[in-house]
Write an enzyme that holds these catalytic residues in place. Structure first.
Site, PDB file in Angstrom:
ATOM      1  N   THR A 160      -7.292   3.705 -11.712  1.00  0.00           N
ATOM      2  CA  THR A 160      -6.252   2.815 -12.236  1.00  0.00           C
ATOM      3  C   THR A 160      -4.910   3.525 -12.197  1.00  0.00           C
ATOM      4  O   THR A 160      -4.836   4.760 -12.094  1.00  0.00           O
ATOM      5  CB  THR A 160      -6.593   2.354 -13.665  1.00  0.00           C
ATOM      6  OG1 THR A 160      -5.629   1.396 -14.081  1.00  0.00           O
ATOM      7  CG2 THR A 160      -6.597   3.526 -14.625  1.00  0.00           C
ATOM      8  N   ARG A 224      -3.782   8.051  -3.178  1.00  0.00           N
ATOM      9  CA  ARG A 224      -3.956   8.070  -4.632  1.00  0.00           C
ATOM     10  C   ARG A 224      -5.358   7.598  -5.023  1.00  0.00           C
ATOM     11  O   ARG A 224      -6.057   8.261  -5.796  1.00  0.00           O
ATOM     12  CB  ARG A 224      -2.900   7.195  -5.286  1.00  0.00           C
ATOM     13  CG  ARG A 224      -3.018   7.109  -6.802  1.00  0.00           C
ATOM     14  CD  ARG A 224      -1.968   6.160  -7.341  1.00  0.00           C
ATOM     15  NE  ARG A 224      -2.146   4.818  -6.782  1.00  0.00           N
ATOM     16  CZ  ARG A 224      -1.167   3.894  -6.736  1.00  0.00           C
ATOM     17  NH1 ARG A 224       0.031   4.193  -7.210  1.00  0.00           N
ATOM     18  NH2 ARG A 224      -1.403   2.714  -6.226  1.00  0.00           N
ATOM     19  N   ARG A 229     -11.036   8.838  -6.785  1.00  0.00           N
ATOM     20  CA  ARG A 229     -12.488   8.730  -6.608  1.00  0.00           C
ATOM     21  C   ARG A 229     -13.110  10.108  -6.381  1.00  0.00           C
ATOM     22  O   ARG A 229     -14.217  10.376  -6.867  1.00  0.00           O
ATOM     23  CB  ARG A 229     -12.803   7.802  -5.444  1.00  0.00           C
ATOM     24  CG  ARG A 229     -12.348   6.359  -5.681  1.00  0.00           C
ATOM     25  CD  ARG A 229     -12.831   5.443  -4.570  1.00  0.00           C
ATOM     26  NE  ARG A 229     -12.232   4.123  -4.688  1.00  0.00           N
ATOM     27  CZ  ARG A 229     -11.132   3.726  -4.045  1.00  0.00           C
ATOM     28  NH1 ARG A 229     -10.515   4.575  -3.209  1.00  0.00           N
ATOM     29  NH2 ARG A 229     -10.649   2.510  -4.219  1.00  0.00           N
ATOM     30  N   ASP A 249     -13.019  -1.310  -8.452  1.00  0.00           N
ATOM     31  CA  ASP A 249     -11.596  -1.383  -8.760  1.00  0.00           C
ATOM     32  C   ASP A 249     -11.356  -2.376  -9.889  1.00  0.00           C
ATOM     33  O   ASP A 249     -12.104  -3.347 -10.055  1.00  0.00           O
ATOM     34  CB  ASP A 249     -10.809  -1.790  -7.513  1.00  0.00           C
ATOM     35  CG  ASP A 249     -10.883  -0.723  -6.420  1.00  0.00           C
ATOM     36  OD1 ASP A 249     -11.162   0.443  -6.756  1.00  0.00           O
ATOM     37  OD2 ASP A 249     -10.676  -1.075  -5.234  1.00  0.00           O
ATOM     38  N   ASP A 251      -9.028  -4.592 -10.256  1.00  0.00           N
ATOM     39  CA  ASP A 251      -8.472  -5.895  -9.907  1.00  0.00           C
ATOM     40  C   ASP A 251      -9.477  -6.802  -9.207  1.00  0.00           C
ATOM     41  O   ASP A 251      -9.120  -7.914  -8.801  1.00  0.00           O
ATOM     42  CB  ASP A 251      -7.228  -5.724  -9.028  1.00  0.00           C
ATOM     43  CG  ASP A 251      -7.521  -4.930  -7.761  1.00  0.00           C
ATOM     44  OD1 ASP A 251      -8.593  -4.295  -7.689  1.00  0.00           O
ATOM     45  OD2 ASP A 251      -6.680  -4.949  -6.838  1.00  0.00           O
ATOM     46  N   GLU A 350     -14.206   3.965   3.861  1.00  0.00           N
ATOM     47  CA  GLU A 350     -15.562   3.548   3.496  1.00  0.00           C
ATOM     48  C   GLU A 350     -16.598   4.061   4.496  1.00  0.00           C
ATOM     49  O   GLU A 350     -17.614   4.638   4.106  1.00  0.00           O
ATOM     50  CB  GLU A 350     -15.640   2.016   3.399  1.00  0.00           C
ATOM     51  CG  GLU A 350     -14.769   1.418   2.307  1.00  0.00           C
ATOM     52  CD  GLU A 350     -13.363   1.095   2.783  1.00  0.00           C
ATOM     53  OE1 GLU A 350     -12.630   0.410   2.059  1.00  0.00           O
ATOM     54  OE2 GLU A 350     -13.012   1.541   3.899  1.00  0.00           O
TER      55      GLU A 350
END
Length: 405
Positions: A160, A224, A229, A249, A251, A350
């Protein structure tokens, strides 16, 4: 001290005596002489002295006699108690010897010569076997009823940062995780410093959490999230946390079914994610194509991402945390720490990360069955051009206050 008191008989004034004498009245002159001490005959003196001696000897004798009686009774009780205890504890033979004696309560019928029908014997055997089967089924059902299987822990990693809707996103995420059955651990990662506002929200959610700070400097927005992570992965590896790691996440939108399915993952699980394109005019489905739980292909609609090995969104997979700190269990060829790479292009974090966890699709598990449901959505509804108020509070009230009509 025990004593014996000799009661004095009352004086009978009219009682005749054998020698013809009478008793002296109280007011007689001889009695006055005795009380005044002017005249004391020798016989009463010696009689009173003898009475005192007898009382003393009798009291001492009775006291010693009573002590001896209590001591003898106490010694006898202790002796009989010890004797009974020893007799009760000492075996008088082996168990086989006792069993061999005629102490059985079984009633043995006398032998009778009876000829049985073969058909009846067979029926009797079938009946006995049926009763045994019923007992076994009942016992198995009882074991299943009282069997306890501990649930796997879910480790949710949420990076966040300070923005206008940060409080809204964190509160919504916390309320969703609050409905997930424990054990669940929410790891919230911030950059540089842990803000008091974020800590206050985490305390109020009622979810077990860990507030982590990433101290690595990064000016790029893409780097960031990667660094945050990686800070969570380093924390899991250092403390050897056991569970299923999931990057969520704040959001995104999640269903409770997603978190329930995470506990069924043994090594690596993946599922399709519904995404809203940047243009906001179409939906994109990204994730695996499954045959049962076997991954046989991938959904993708973007030409720029067709070069990726695995077409998965960051919120579309989860893995066992022991892969990070127990390479021997999963037969990893190297013990190099597994981290996300900040040197690759955006959209390839990913696939490069998943390549460190598994070798190919054969080591993946598709969830739910046949990957037929959408369990989370990535909508990109971030508010633009909004000023972030310091401390999530306005410095002063509005200049104009209008009454409500």
């Amino acid at each position: 001290m025990a004593s014996i008191r000799r009661t004095l008989s009352p004086a009978y004034h009219d009682r005749p005596y054998q020698n013809g004498g009478t008793s002296f009245p109280v007011s007689s002159p001889s009695q006055k002489l005795l009380s005044n001490g002017k005249f004391s005959p020798p016989l009463p003196f010696f009689s009173s002295y003898g009475v005192g001696v007898r009382r003393f000897v009798a009291g001492a004798f009775v006291q010693k006699y009573s002590r001896k009686v209590w001591r003898r009774s106490a010694y006898r009780c202790i002796a009989f108690f010890l004797l009974g205890f020893l007799l009760g504890m000492s075996p008088f033979g082996e168990v086989d010897d006792i069993k061999s004696q005629d102490f059985s309560f079984e009633i043995k019928p006398s032998p009778v010569n009876v000829k049985l029908d073969p058909e009846s014997v067979v029926k009797r055997k079938d009946f006995v076997l049926d009763t045994v089967n019923l007992g076994v089924e009942l016992q198995s059902k009882t074991k299943e009823r009282f069997s306890f299987i501990p649930k796997k822990q879910i480790i949710v990693v949420t990076p966040t940062y300070n923005r206008a809707l940060q409080a809204f996103y964190l509160n919504r995420m916390g309320q969703v995780l609050r409905l997930v059955p424990p054990p669940i651990l929410w790891m919230v990662v911030e950059m540089n410093v842990a803000s008091m506002e974020t800590a206050d929200i985490l305390r109020k959610t009622g979810v077990m959490y860990r507030h982590i700070v990433c101290t690595k400097n990064s000016t790029n927005i893409k780097d960031r999230g990667v660094n945050q992570r990686n800070a969570a992965l380093a924390h899991i590896e250092h403390h050897k946390l056991d569970g299923i790691v999931y990057f969520a996440d704040d959001d995104n939108i999640y269903s409770l079914e997603l978190f329930e399915s995470l506990r069924d993952i043994s090594r690596f699980g993946t599922w399709p994610v519904a995404m809203l394109a940047q243009s906001k005019n179409k939906a994109i489905l990204e994730g695996p194509v499954c045959n049962g739980s076997q991954v046989i292909g991938w959904h993708t609609n973007e030409k720029s991402k067709r070069l990726r090995r695995f077409h998965v969104d960051m919120s579309g997979f989860a893995f066992n945390s022991t892969i990070l700190w127990d390479p021997k269990r999963w037969r990893r060829p190297t013990s190099v720490p597994i981290r996300q790479l900040d040197t690759v292009k955006e959209g390839f974090q990913e696939t490069t990360f998943i390549e460190q966890l598994v070798e190919d699709e054969s080591q993946m598990e598709g969830t739910p069955a046949s990957c037929s449901r959408i369990m989370n959505w990535h909508l990109h509804l971030e508010a633009r051009n909004l000023i972030y108020p310091q401390g999530w509070l306005l410095q002063k009230n509005l200049d104009v206050i209008l009454p409500i009509k």
